[in-house]
Design a protein around this motif. Structure first.
Motif: not given
Length: 260
Positions: A77-78, A80-82, A86-88, A91
């Motif tokens: 999750a981290l 894919l976002q950072i 991507w947006s939360p 993700a």
């Protein structure tokens, strides 16, 4: 509760003097809990359950697999976002293959386990998960969903679907019928503790702390290392299942004996 809270704090705050104090408290509380359970007339966790090899093997595999699973979802999750940008929401939606596989295939995996026993599904499942997680280790800036995320997630999802139902049935079958509820509770607690401790410990192991969470370069390096650690834990879970669970044709090797 004290043991888990103190150990989790010690792992999260690794490096500081207070972490050693918390770790000592956690270890002391864990030892005290075990001694109390051995002496109690009606223990919360009857330790005699662990005298059964199948029960112990299943719970050890549970600790490794669910620990790795918790860490995979946390790090993915981290990343894919950072790092990918991507947006939360996106993700989170990206992991839908796991939910769909568990919904659609778990009952089929349970039926397969009843025919051939739990050893093969609980060995092949974690190994499939390990391959999928290893593929996810390559996610970084510029990664696309179809080529960089979906293949690994699909293998991971198929592996989970293959092992989850047989695991539950095997744990229940290994305990006396009068202790089925306790056995289920122990296995559920082991799964949650595995995820809790893995998420607390793994960032420190891969050198991720403080501002590094917001640095795509540092996070990508940590993500790569974390996925390899998780793949190793999953692979070890498969090996433990193969050598610790009875095979077809041996006493306890047929899941048809398992109580629903």
């Amino acid at each position: 509760m004290v043991a888990l809270a103190a150990v989790t704090y010690a792992l999260t705050a690794a490096g500081g003097g207070e972490s050693w104090i918390a770790g000592g408290i956690g270890v002391a509380a864990a030892v005290g809990f075990v001694l109390r359970q051995r002496a109690a007339a009606t223990p919360l966790v009857p330790l005699r359950l662990f005298s059964d090899r199948t029960f112990t093997t299943s719970n050890l595999m549970t600790f490794l697999v669910y620990g790795a699973m918790g860490a995979v979802f946390f790090m993915l999750a981290l990343q894919l976002q950072i790092s990918v940008g991507w947006s939360p929401l996106i993700a989170g939606v990206a992991t839908l293959p796991v939910t769909l596989a568990l919904m659609l295939l778990s009952s089929r995996a349970g039926a397969l386990s009843q025919r051939i026993g739990p050893r093969i599904p609980m060995t092949v499942g974690p190994l499939l998960c390990a391959v999928g997680v290893a593929l996810l280790s390559g996610i970084g800036p510029g990664t696309t969903y179809v080529r960089g995320v979906l293949p690994g997630l699909t293998l991971f999802a198929l592996g989970l679907a293959l092992l989850v139902a047989p695991l539950t049935a095997t744990v229940l079958a290994a305990a006396p019928q009068t202790m089925s509820g306790t056995a289920s509770g122990v296995n559920n607690a082991v799964a949650r503790a595995g995820s809790l401790l893995a998420v607390a410990a793994l960032p420190a192991v891969v050198g991720l702390s403080g501002r590094a969470y917001a640095d795509p370069v540092a996070l990508t390096a940590a993500h790569h290392a974390a996925m390899l650690w998780c793949a190793a834990a999953l692979g070890l879970g498969g090996v433990i299942s193969w050598f610790g669970l009875p095979g077809p044709g041996t006493p306890g090797g047929a899941a048809s004996d398992a109580r629903p």
